[in-house]
Design a protein around this motif. Structure first.
Motif, mmCIF file in Angstrom:
data_model
loop_
_atom_site.group_PDB
_atom_site.id
_atom_site.type_symbol
_atom_site.label_atom_id
_atom_site.label_comp_id
_atom_site.label_asym_id
_atom_site.label_seq_id
_atom_site.Cartn_x
_atom_site.Cartn_y
_atom_site.Cartn_z
ATOM 1 N N VAL A 85 38.259 33.148 30.046
ATOM 2 C CA VAL A 85 39.070 32.074 30.627
ATOM 3 C C VAL A 85 38.978 32.107 32.146
ATOM 4 C CG1 VAL A 85 41.407 31.162 30.899
ATOM 5 C CG2 VAL A 85 40.663 32.024 28.679
ATOM 6 N N SER A 86 39.237 33.261 32.729
ATOM 7 C CA SER A 86 39.207 33.368 34.187
ATOM 8 C C SER A 86 37.783 33.193 34.723
ATOM 9 C CB SER A 86 39.780 34.714 34.637
ATOM 10 O OG SER A 86 39.135 35.785 33.981
ATOM 11 N N ARG A 87 36.779 33.566 33.924
ATOM 12 C CA ARG A 87 35.407 33.391 34.399
ATOM 13 C C ARG A 87 35.065 31.907 34.551
ATOM 14 N NH1 ARG A 87 30.642 36.070 31.109
ATOM 15 N NH2 ARG A 87 32.154 37.766 31.085
ATOM 16 N N VAL A 88 35.606 31.083 33.674
ATOM 17 C CA VAL A 88 35.409 29.636 33.820
ATOM 18 C C VAL A 88 35.952 29.173 35.168
ATOM 19 C CG1 VAL A 88 36.153 27.370 32.975
ATOM 20 C CG2 VAL A 88 35.394 29.112 31.355
ATOM 21 N N LEU A 89 37.127 29.672 35.540
ATOM 22 C CA LEU A 89 37.737 29.265 36.811
ATOM 23 C C LEU A 89 36.969 29.840 38.004
ATOM 24 C CD1 LEU A 89 41.478 29.613 35.816
ATOM 25 C CD2 LEU A 89 40.152 27.524 36.060
ATOM 26 N N LEU A 90 36.411 31.026 37.851
ATOM 27 C CA LEU A 90 35.581 31.575 38.927
ATOM 28 C C LEU A 90 34.307 30.752 39.105
ATOM 29 C CD1 LEU A 90 35.864 35.442 38.387
ATOM 30 C CD2 LEU A 90 37.030 34.026 40.074
ATOM 31 N N VAL A 91 33.711 30.317 37.999
ATOM 32 C CA VAL A 91 32.539 29.436 38.089
ATOM 33 C C VAL A 91 32.928 28.144 38.789
ATOM 34 C CG1 VAL A 91 30.936 28.018 36.740
ATOM 35 C CG2 VAL A 91 31.343 30.394 36.091
ATOM 36 N N PHE A 92 34.073 27.588 38.403
ATOM 37 C CA PHE A 92 34.588 26.373 39.044
ATOM 38 C C PHE A 92 34.738 26.575 40.555
ATOM 39 C CE2 PHE A 92 38.604 24.777 40.811
ATOM 40 C CZ PHE A 92 38.385 23.404 40.781
ATOM 41 N N PHE A 93 35.364 27.679 40.957
ATOM 42 C CA PHE A 93 35.656 27.906 42.374
ATOM 43 C C PHE A 93 34.400 28.186 43.187
ATOM 44 C CE2 PHE A 93 36.548 30.961 45.791
ATOM 45 C CZ PHE A 93 37.409 30.192 46.571
ATOM 46 N N PHE A 94 33.583 29.141 42.722
ATOM 47 C CA PHE A 94 32.432 29.563 43.519
ATOM 48 C C PHE A 94 31.323 28.512 43.547
ATOM 49 C CE2 PHE A 94 34.194 33.907 42.844
ATOM 50 C CZ PHE A 94 34.299 34.252 44.187
ATOM 51 N N ASP A 150 44.255 41.323 31.478
ATOM 52 C CA ASP A 150 42.936 41.420 32.100
ATOM 53 C C ASP A 150 43.008 41.159 33.602
ATOM 54 O OD1 ASP A 150 41.768 41.997 29.683
ATOM 55 O OD2 ASP A 150 41.137 39.943 29.271
ATOM 56 N N LEU A 151 43.820 40.167 33.998
ATOM 57 C CA LEU A 151 43.875 39.788 35.406
ATOM 58 C C LEU A 151 44.640 40.778 36.267
ATOM 59 C CD1 LEU A 151 44.337 35.905 35.315
ATOM 60 C CD2 LEU A 151 42.276 37.298 35.141
ATOM 61 N N ALA A 152 45.274 41.757 35.632
ATOM 62 C CA ALA A 152 45.967 42.782 36.413
ATOM 63 C C ALA A 152 44.986 43.670 37.166
ATOM 64 C CB ALA A 152 46.851 43.632 35.495
ATOM 65 N N HIS A 153 43.698 43.614 36.783
ATOM 66 C CA HIS A 153 42.653 44.390 37.455
ATOM 67 C C HIS A 153 41.542 43.426 37.876
ATOM 68 C CE1 HIS A 153 44.697 47.896 35.762
ATOM 69 N NE2 HIS A 153 44.693 47.241 34.613
ATOM 70 N N TRP A 154 40.978 43.634 39.045
ATOM 71 C CA TRP A 154 40.043 42.643 39.580
ATOM 72 C C TRP A 154 38.831 42.475 38.665
ATOM 73 C CZ3 TRP A 154 34.985 43.582 40.739
ATOM 74 C CH2 TRP A 154 34.586 44.905 40.908
ATOM 75 N N GLN A 155 38.415 43.535 37.980
ATOM 76 C CA GLN A 155 37.259 43.402 37.096
ATOM 77 C C GLN A 155 37.529 42.414 35.964
ATOM 78 O OE1 GLN A 155 38.818 46.263 37.885
ATOM 79 N NE2 GLN A 155 37.368 47.970 38.194
ATOM 80 N N GLY A 156 38.806 42.323 35.574
ATOM 81 C CA GLY A 156 39.158 41.450 34.464
ATOM 82 C C GLY A 156 38.915 39.984 34.742
ATOM 83 N N TRP A 157 38.906 39.606 36.009
ATOM 84 C CA TRP A 157 38.627 38.207 36.356
ATOM 85 C C TRP A 157 37.219 37.825 35.914
ATOM 86 C CZ3 TRP A 157 41.663 34.468 38.842
ATOM 87 C CH2 TRP A 157 42.938 34.896 39.223
ATOM 88 N N TRP A 158 36.312 38.779 35.891
ATOM 89 C CA TRP A 158 34.921 38.486 35.510
ATOM 90 C C TRP A 158 34.667 38.747 34.020
ATOM 91 C CZ3 TRP A 158 36.037 39.102 40.534
ATOM 92 C CH2 TRP A 158 35.315 38.346 41.457
ATOM 93 N N THR A 159 35.469 39.592 33.394
ATOM 94 C CA THR A 159 35.219 39.904 31.988
ATOM 95 C C THR A 159 35.949 38.955 31.038
ATOM 96 O OG1 THR A 159 36.998 41.560 32.010
ATOM 97 C CG2 THR A 159 34.765 42.336 32.445
ATOM 98 N N ASN A 160 37.093 38.439 31.459
ATOM 99 C CA ASN A 160 37.825 37.494 30.608
ATOM 100 C C ASN A 160 37.160 36.121 30.683
ATOM 101 O OD1 ASN A 160 40.017 35.338 30.089
ATOM 102 N ND2 ASN A 160 40.958 37.217 29.335
#
Length: 388
Positions: free
Chosen positions: A359-368, A347-357
């Motif tokens: 696990v990574s969405r939790v980290l994006l919420v954490f960061f932003f 999923d993380l191989a494509h930028w959209q996957g950061w928001w759809t996965n």
């Protein structure tokens, strides 16, 4: 230098065969196995650290990820950085069609099969990044962070020339080289120090015949170091992480102190209207921008609401960040599924996957949400000085 053919370097009492490889090339995998078999070295030195070797051996290690524990232990930022690097490596592998680091793992496996001692001679990535971070000024840190994040979300659109360059260096070096170009002042830490570190690892390897397997891009720097004065490199100094500056250590405590002082001044002045306005300014600036950050990350409504409530409080507590609380709320409200963990790197191989996965969405919420809370603190200062 001929590709995939070892360079012979003679030192007093030792011969080093330095094999510069392409980390996205099957030919390099074959060349590594052939070199180990034909040279019969006393030691095989590989451009890896213990963490990267573990990642190559177990690419599905993310399945055991405990997000709650990671956030609770304050390791959210490091996990985000590791995923950014993993994303970069995955995208380069997709672009070239070869699994990055395959020849390094082949060197380890071939040496193990023959009972040949192995040395992992690369510096831990975390140390490299922390040294660059601690030795960089405040504004340059923003550039460094931006360069790292840009590499994580950049769409892989590579031409033949780009692919040729990738075949001459490992994905870690490619990432650090991108950052080094954006920040020339950090190049010495991100790139040059690693060449010296690798060279010293080769120099210290046991035996009289050593095979070094490194990315081709490192060969010139390693040769210069080994064929130079011969003075040993102080690895302890290159592993040392500079302490945080007094300013950076003080900021988390100074900001809450100033805010509280402003409220005390307002209370002493006895103007309850202004005091109430100041309180609302603090809550709205911190809460709104932190919640906006969670929204940008497409956080769950519970996480967005948590960010709004938590930010005004956590901004006054140096030990807890709004992102930690909002991220935990996101992980609770939208629990990652087995499929999210199993497909994380894909999923993380494509930028959209950061928001759809999930696990990574939790980290994006954490960061932003953390970023929004920090911006909100400075916005609130502009209001507080006028209201109190």
């Amino acid at each position: 230098m001929t590709p995939d053919v070892p360079v012979r370097i003679e030192l007093p009492g030792k011969v080093i065969h330095l094999l510069g490889t392409a980390h996205v090339s099957q030919a390099s995998v074959d060349a590594v196995r052939r070199a180990v078999a034909e040279l019969g070295p006393d030691c095989v030195c590989v451009e890896l650290d213990i963490d990267r070797l573990a990642a190559l051996r177990n690419p599905e290690r993310w399945r055991n990820l405990d997000l709650f524990r990671t956030l609770k232990e304050g390791k959210g930022s490091m996990l985000l950085a590791n995923l950014a690097l993993a994303s970069f490596q995955k995208r380069m592998g997709l672009a070239t069609g070869v699994k990055p680091g395959g020849e390094l793992l082949a060197a380890v496996e071939e040496a193990e099969a023959r009972g040949t001692p192995i040395r992992l001679i690369d510096r831990v990535v975390r140390t490299t990044l922390l040294r660059a971070w601690r030795q960089t000024g405040a504004w340059k840190k923003i550039e460094l962070l931006g360069a790292l994040l840009a590499s994580a979300f950049e769409k892989p659109d590579l031409g033949e020339e780009d692919l040729a360059k990738l075949r001459e260096q490992d994905t870690l070096s490619a990432l650090l080289a991108e950052v080094g170009e954006a920040m020339p002042a950090a190049k010495a830490t991100l790139i040059d120090e690693r060449d010296r570190y690798l060279a010293e690892g080769l120099r210290r390897a046991p035996g009289t015949v050593t095979l070094g397997v490194v990315g081709a891009a490192h060969v010139p720097g390693i040769r210069r170091e080994l064929e130079g004065t011969g003075a040993p490199v102080d690895l302890a100094a290159l592993d040392a992480i500079p302490p945080r500056s007094r300013f950076s250590r003080a900021i988390p405590w100074v900001v809450p102190a100033i805010v509280l002082a402003l409220f005390v001044v307002g209370f002493a002045a006895g103007d309850t209207t202004k005091l109430a306005q100041a309180a609302w300014a603090w809550v709205l600036a911190n809460g709104s921008l932190s919640a906006l950050g969670a929204l940008v990350a497409l956080g769950h409504p519970a996480a967005i609401a948590t960010a709004f409530v938590a930010a005004p409080i956590t901004s006054l507590n140096p030990t807890v960040g709004a992102g930690m609380v909002a991220g935990a709320a996101q992980a609770w409200a939208s629990r990652p599924r087995v499929g999210d963990l199993e497909g994380l790197l894909d999923d993380l191989a494509h930028w959209q996957g950061w928001w759809t996965n999930r696990v990574s969405r939790v980290l994006l919420v954490f960061f932003f949400s953390n970023l929004g809370s920090s911006l909100g603190t400075f916005v609130a200062f502009g209001w507080l000085k006028d209201l109190v």
